[in-house]
Design a protein around this motif. Sequence first.
Motif, mmCIF file in Angstrom:
data_model
loop_
_atom_site.group_PDB
_atom_site.id
_atom_site.type_symbol
_atom_site.label_atom_id
_atom_site.label_comp_id
_atom_site.label_asym_id
_atom_site.label_seq_id
_atom_site.Cartn_x
_atom_site.Cartn_y
_atom_site.Cartn_z
ATOM 1 N N LEU A 1 -8.520 5.908 -5.084
ATOM 2 C CA LEU A 1 -8.404 6.186 -3.697
ATOM 3 C C LEU A 1 -9.497 6.349 -2.845
ATOM 4 C CD1 LEU A 1 -5.404 8.579 -3.605
ATOM 5 C CD2 LEU A 1 -5.235 5.990 -2.823
ATOM 6 N N THR B 1 0.982 -1.181 0.073
ATOM 7 C CA THR B 1 0.411 -0.064 -0.087
ATOM 8 C C THR B 1 0.888 1.405 0.550
ATOM 9 O OG1 THR B 1 -0.236 -0.056 2.075
ATOM 10 C CG2 THR B 1 -1.781 -1.072 1.431
ATOM 11 N N PHE B 2 0.374 1.988 -0.373
ATOM 12 C CA PHE B 2 0.913 3.822 -0.094
ATOM 13 C C PHE B 2 0.948 4.341 1.053
ATOM 14 C CE2 PHE B 2 -0.372 3.529 -4.589
ATOM 15 C CZ PHE B 2 0.766 3.247 -5.520
ATOM 16 N N SER B 3 1.506 4.925 1.143
ATOM 17 C CA SER B 3 1.496 6.326 2.522
ATOM 18 C C SER B 3 1.341 7.220 2.439
ATOM 19 C CB SER B 3 2.993 5.963 2.952
ATOM 20 O OG SER B 3 4.069 7.136 1.648
ATOM 21 N N ASP B 4 0.990 7.883 2.958
ATOM 22 C CA ASP B 4 0.042 9.321 2.912
ATOM 23 C C ASP B 4 0.974 10.445 1.859
ATOM 24 O OD1 ASP B 4 -2.204 8.563 4.108
ATOM 25 O OD2 ASP B 4 -1.836 9.664 5.757
ATOM 26 N N THR C 1 -2.774 -1.520 -6.056
ATOM 27 C CA THR C 1 -2.059 -1.076 -5.583
ATOM 28 C C THR C 1 -2.837 0.370 -4.221
ATOM 29 O OG1 THR C 1 0.460 -1.090 -5.932
ATOM 30 C CG2 THR C 1 -0.378 0.131 -4.141
ATOM 31 N N HIS D 1 -5.674 -1.482 -2.826
ATOM 32 C CA HIS D 1 -4.948 -2.519 -1.526
ATOM 33 C C HIS D 1 -5.108 -0.748 -0.751
ATOM 34 C CE1 HIS D 1 -5.029 -6.164 -2.923
ATOM 35 N NE2 HIS D 1 -4.030 -5.893 -3.739
ATOM 36 N N THR D 2 -5.160 -0.005 -1.046
ATOM 37 C CA THR D 2 -4.741 1.262 -0.203
ATOM 38 C C THR D 2 -5.703 1.759 0.480
ATOM 39 O OG1 THR D 2 -2.727 1.971 -1.479
ATOM 40 C CG2 THR D 2 -3.638 3.843 0.394
ATOM 41 N N LYS E 1 -6.992 -0.847 3.012
ATOM 42 C CA LYS E 1 -6.443 -0.818 4.277
ATOM 43 C C LYS E 1 -6.324 0.448 5.011
ATOM 44 C CE LYS E 1 -2.288 1.803 4.240
ATOM 45 N NZ LYS E 1 -0.856 2.685 3.920
ATOM 46 N N TYR F 1 -4.681 -4.729 9.221
ATOM 47 C CA TYR F 1 -4.545 -3.079 9.556
ATOM 48 C C TYR F 1 -5.931 -2.212 10.832
ATOM 49 C CZ TYR F 1 -2.511 -2.710 4.759
ATOM 50 O OH TYR F 1 -1.371 -3.276 3.910
#
Length: 321
Positions: A169, A138-141, A266, A269-270, A273, A304
Amino acid sequence: MKRRTILRNNPDNVRIHSDKSEHLPQTFDEAVSSLLADNKYRNLSPHTNRYYKEHLRIFKRIYTELYNQPPPLALNRAHISAFIDYRINTSSNEKNGVETSLRALKRYCTFIQSKGWAQDNPFNNFVMPKVKAPIIETFSDTQILKMLNACDTDTFVGYRDYVLILFMLDTGVRLRELCDISLSDINLEDNYVKVFGKNQTYRNIPIAATLKTALRKYIDVRGESPSDALFISQNDTALRPRSVQNRLERYGRAAGIDNVRVSPHTFRHTFAKMYVQNGGNIFVLQDILGHSTLEMVRVYVRMYSSDIRRDHAKHSPLNRL
């Protein structure tokens, strides 16, 4: 300038006849063709049919290499075991990929037995090989903000990509679903988007106020087009999946992201999460993602959920010493 309108893939019924008049296949290839025709008759998606066709083709290639002849119409347990052994020990394939092929094989064997073309189903009481737990990236903020900042919102393409990232998103849609969304699927009055899912059914996904504002501006910038697709190119053609992937990879490079695969999945998934971390209802999340079961949603929750971490902190034996 020549333009074309995107058309949704709606498979036609390809056979209208009774089982009594159905041609009895003599070979593996003929039985596979019957399976694919049956899938179309049952209105399964073209993507599903491509999956079966591809993995049954892989089985046929490996079987032919092992036995020096094409596979028979009816398979047995030894054929399945030899296929698994070849994929894992000779080709060094990951067990996840082998399991994907086995699902197609199981469907084939179940189908021909249901038609009376095989007496036994080698998958009865068959235990699928255990596979590794999926690695969910996943991506971070910070990474998300860097990708958004890399979009040149002063241009049509840049602003389109900016909205496209926001859209993924906020909705968690699959890549194919994203490319299939038409302008008429967007309901800004009631704040939802209608999505045509992989199980050939529609689901309504709510959209946040931030995305609604961005979509309203994008639709105005997009203007009139002969294509009904929501996300279009400068030439008024619907964005294709490969184009979306290429654009995202470009923003990933611009954002300096090298530890996470920059892909539509991804983003999916983000979304999941963040939804779980924000305390979202798992049954609502299942509907939004279009999953037929809670299996994958439970994976997100285990990884998560802040409830799990809070509960552990409260009841940890170490903390109570």
